[in-house]
Design an enzyme around this catalytic site. Structure first.
Site, PDB file in Angstrom:
ATOM      1  N   TYR A  37       0.847  -1.200   0.000  1.00  0.00           N
ATOM      2  CA  TYR A  37       0.000   0.000   0.000  1.00  0.00           C
ATOM      3  C   TYR A  37       0.881   1.249   0.000  1.00  0.00           C
ATOM      4  O   TYR A  37       0.677   2.190  -0.777  1.00  0.00           O
ATOM      5  CB  TYR A  37      -0.932  -0.012   1.214  1.00  0.00           C
ATOM      6  CG  TYR A  37      -1.795   1.235   1.339  1.00  0.00           C
ATOM      7  CD1 TYR A  37      -2.827   1.472   0.432  1.00  0.00           C
ATOM      8  CD2 TYR A  37      -1.571   2.172   2.342  1.00  0.00           C
ATOM      9  CE1 TYR A  37      -3.619   2.611   0.541  1.00  0.00           C
ATOM     10  CE2 TYR A  37      -2.356   3.308   2.456  1.00  0.00           C
ATOM     11  CZ  TYR A  37      -3.386   3.524   1.556  1.00  0.00           C
ATOM     12  OH  TYR A  37      -4.165   4.659   1.651  1.00  0.00           O
ATOM     13  N   LYS A  47       1.245   4.366  -2.837  1.00  0.00           N
ATOM     14  CA  LYS A  47       0.968   5.776  -2.525  1.00  0.00           C
ATOM     15  C   LYS A  47       2.206   6.638  -2.787  1.00  0.00           C
ATOM     16  O   LYS A  47       2.094   7.794  -3.173  1.00  0.00           O
ATOM     17  CB  LYS A  47       0.501   5.901  -1.067  1.00  0.00           C
ATOM     18  CG  LYS A  47      -0.878   5.278  -0.839  1.00  0.00           C
ATOM     19  CD  LYS A  47      -1.928   6.107  -1.541  1.00  0.00           C
ATOM     20  CE  LYS A  47      -3.219   5.382  -1.780  1.00  0.00           C
ATOM     21  NZ  LYS A  47      -4.227   6.187  -2.463  1.00  0.00           N
ATOM     22  N   THR A  75     -13.479   5.607   7.002  1.00  0.00           N
ATOM     23  CA  THR A  75     -14.145   5.039   5.826  1.00  0.00           C
ATOM     24  C   THR A  75     -13.945   3.529   5.799  1.00  0.00           C
ATOM     25  O   THR A  75     -13.268   2.958   6.650  1.00  0.00           O
ATOM     26  CB  THR A  75     -13.550   5.601   4.512  1.00  0.00           C
ATOM     27  OG1 THR A  75     -12.195   5.128   4.410  1.00  0.00           O
ATOM     28  CG2 THR A  75     -13.577   7.114   4.467  1.00  0.00           C
TER      29      THR A  75
HETATM   30  N1  NAD Z   1      -9.393   6.612   4.860  1.00  0.00           N
HETATM   31  C1  NAD Z   1      -8.188   7.056   5.168  1.00  0.00           C
HETATM   32  O1  NAD Z   1      -7.813   7.176   6.350  1.00  0.00           O
HETATM   33  C2  NAD Z   1      -7.234   7.438   4.076  1.00  0.00           C
HETATM   34  C3  NAD Z   1      -5.978   7.939   4.443  1.00  0.00           C
HETATM   35  C4  NAD Z   1      -5.080   8.293   3.449  1.00  0.00           C
HETATM   36  C5  NAD Z   1      -5.435   8.137   2.119  1.00  0.00           C
HETATM   37  N2  NAD Z   1      -6.658   7.629   1.788  1.00  0.00           N
HETATM   38  C6  NAD Z   1      -6.966   7.472   0.357  1.00  0.00           C
HETATM   39  O2  NAD Z   1      -8.199   8.079   0.080  1.00  0.00           O
HETATM   40  C7  NAD Z   1      -8.769   7.452  -1.079  1.00  0.00           C
HETATM   41  C8  NAD Z   1     -10.226   7.166  -0.821  1.00  0.00           C
HETATM   42  O3  NAD Z   1     -10.302   6.131   0.163  1.00  0.00           O
HETATM   43  P1  NAD Z   1     -11.444   6.068   1.264  1.00  0.00           P
HETATM   44  O4  NAD Z   1     -10.829   6.275   2.568  1.00  0.00           O
HETATM   45  O5  NAD Z   1     -12.588   6.936   0.867  1.00  0.00           O
HETATM   46  O6  NAD Z   1     -11.818   4.517   1.199  1.00  0.00           O
HETATM   47  P2  NAD Z   1     -13.088   3.799   0.573  1.00  0.00           P
HETATM   48  O7  NAD Z   1     -12.807   2.348   0.654  1.00  0.00           O
HETATM   49  O8  NAD Z   1     -14.315   4.333   1.197  1.00  0.00           O
HETATM   50  O9  NAD Z   1     -13.020   4.313  -0.920  1.00  0.00           O
HETATM   51  C9  NAD Z   1     -12.166   3.709  -1.872  1.00  0.00           C
HETATM   52  C10 NAD Z   1     -12.835   3.798  -3.205  1.00  0.00           C
HETATM   53  O10 NAD Z   1     -12.060   3.118  -4.196  1.00  0.00           O
HETATM   54  C11 NAD Z   1     -12.953   2.399  -5.014  1.00  0.00           C
HETATM   55  N3  NAD Z   1     -12.360   1.218  -5.651  1.00  0.00           N
HETATM   56  C12 NAD Z   1     -11.935   0.075  -5.073  1.00  0.00           C
HETATM   57  N4  NAD Z   1     -11.570  -0.813  -6.014  1.00  0.00           N
HETATM   58  C13 NAD Z   1     -11.753  -0.219  -7.216  1.00  0.00           C
HETATM   59  C14 NAD Z   1     -11.574  -0.617  -8.566  1.00  0.00           C
HETATM   60  N5  NAD Z   1     -11.154  -1.840  -8.900  1.00  0.00           N
HETATM   61  N6  NAD Z   1     -11.866   0.256  -9.546  1.00  0.00           N
HETATM   62  C15 NAD Z   1     -12.292   1.469  -9.243  1.00  0.00           C
HETATM   63  N7  NAD Z   1     -12.501   1.900  -7.982  1.00  0.00           N
HETATM   64  C16 NAD Z   1     -12.240   1.062  -6.979  1.00  0.00           C
HETATM   65  C17 NAD Z   1     -14.026   1.931  -4.052  1.00  0.00           C
HETATM   66  O11 NAD Z   1     -15.194   1.599  -4.757  1.00  0.00           O
HETATM   67  C18 NAD Z   1     -14.190   3.144  -3.177  1.00  0.00           C
HETATM   68  O12 NAD Z   1     -15.076   4.050  -3.722  1.00  0.00           O
HETATM   69  C19 NAD Z   1      -7.920   6.214  -1.356  1.00  0.00           C
HETATM   70  O13 NAD Z   1      -7.058   6.480  -2.423  1.00  0.00           O
HETATM   71  C20 NAD Z   1      -7.135   6.027  -0.071  1.00  0.00           C
HETATM   72  O14 NAD Z   1      -5.906   5.384  -0.269  1.00  0.00           O
HETATM   73  C21 NAD Z   1      -7.562   7.300   2.741  1.00  0.00           C
END
Ligand code: NAD
Length: 306
Positions: free
Chosen positions: A179, A183, A216
């Site tokens: 992961y 990133k 999330t």
């Molecule tokens: N939640 C956190 O604490 C956090 C921290 C740092 C970064 N992020 C980043 O934020 C972004 C959004 O994540 P989130 O927290 O909303 O999680 P989430 O799991 O709610 O959202 C992730 C999204 O990616 C989509 N996805 C998964 N597989 C897929 C595929 N094969 N094709 C297309 N889309 C796909 C999912 O449908 C979902 O909408 C991500 O890139 C994550 O790495 C999140």
């Protein structure tokens, strides 16, 4: 007409904020184009069937009936190409692309094309998508009103390492390292993309954001104890999805960033990313390898050598 493409299901939040930014006059967004993403965890296609509900919700919130659903699986290079073809057939501009989709700490498995899932989906999927949409973004931007690519990375990139000899983590798989690497790759990608766009004089900018720690579904694959803590205390120390979306929205619409790219943003402020992300040779090497892996031409070699 402004068109925004959000690669993720967290769109309801993102769209709500984008709408709010229209009411504060930051940018006018009368048209939203929605990209629906299949969730790997639900291969029965439930998400496809819930698309009409999501579209209706966004239409109600935005009072705009021009909201559309487009399917794209970022874990499949074929699906990405099909999606871009469909999008381009519409002959509409594209002003903001938010590369937001992602998975975290999934067990070792591969995408349709045989890439390790974090690397293939989180990074290569967005890499190919962005490159295939670059011509439309360039046509849609203008001096003083650049089109924008906003890519969502994570603070996890600070502990990431890019193993150019084993990008697929096949020697010793660690979901956490995989992961973090994906990133980190997104930050290197954004900086190289910005350099390329600037060298070409394109009216498009690229920035990368860290949303913070957000409550999330991303955590569905982490250790059960962590999930329990998140369930009990998440409301206290995690950002809400709305709060988590805000830096992405800021990067997408703020006039402060007009014409400015290559920024790493956290809490709506520029901050430093990991030192190695500024290594131009590494950015170039990763870009070239990514072009090979996704089957696209590396135009950056001509741009920088010429
Ligand atoms: N939640 C956190 O604490 C956090 C921290 C740092 C970064 N992020 C980043 O934020 C972004 C959004 O994540 P989130 O927290 O909303 O999680 P989430 O799991 O709610 O959202 C992730 C999204 O990616 C989509 N996805 C998964 N597989 C897929 C595929 N094969 N094709 C297309 N889309 C796909 C999912 O449908 C979902 O909408 C991500 O890139 C994550 O790495 C999140």
């Amino acid at each position: 007409m402004h068109v925004i493409l959000v690669m993720s299901l967290t769109y309801e939040t993102l769209f709500a904020f984008l709408l709010n930014s229209t009411t504060t006059g930051a940018i006018s967004l009368p048209v939203f184009t929605e990209s629906w993403i299949r969730k790997w965890e639900i291969p029965t296609g439930n998400n496809d069937s819930s698309a009409p509900d999501v579209v209706r919700k966004i239409q109600e919130e935005t009072l705009n009936d021009k909201v559309e659903f487009l399917y794209c699986d970022l874990a499949s290079l074929r699906s990405i190409r099909q999606f871009v073809q469909k999008f381009k057939k519409k002959k509409i501009p594209l002003h903001v692309l938010v590369n937001n989709a992602g998975v975290m700490m999934v067990p070792e498995r591969t995408t349709e094309d045989g890439f390790e899932e974090h690397f293939g989906l989180n990074y290569l999927g967005h890499f190919l998508l962005t490159n295939l949409l670059l011509d439309t973004l360039k046509e849609s931007g203008a001096p003083g009103r650049c089109a924008r690519v906003v890519t969502v990375s994570s603070a996890t990139h600070y502990i990431g390492e890019l193993d150019m000899d084993d990008l697929q983590g096949s020697r010793c798989y660690s979901p956490h390292a995989a992961y973090a690497q994906s990133k980190l790759a997104l930050v290197l990608f954004t900086y190289h993309l910005q350099r390329l766009l600037a060298a070409q004089g394109s009216p498009v900018t690229a920035n990368v954001v860290d949303p913070g720690v957000v409550n999330t579904n991303l955590y569905r694959h982490v250790f059960w104890g962590t999930r329990l803590i998140k369930k009990l205390f998440g409301w206290w120390f995690f950002k809400t999805p709305d709060e988590g979306a805000w830096t992405s929205v800021y990067a997408a619409v703020t006039p402060d960033l007009e014409g400015l790219g290559g920024r790493y943003l956290y809490n709506e402020k520029e901050t430093k990313s990991l030192a190695v992300t500024y290594d131009l040779d590494l950015q170039t090497e990763l870009w070239a390898r990514s072009c090979q892996m996704t089957g696209i031409t590396d135009v950056s070699q001509d741009t920088f050598s010429g």
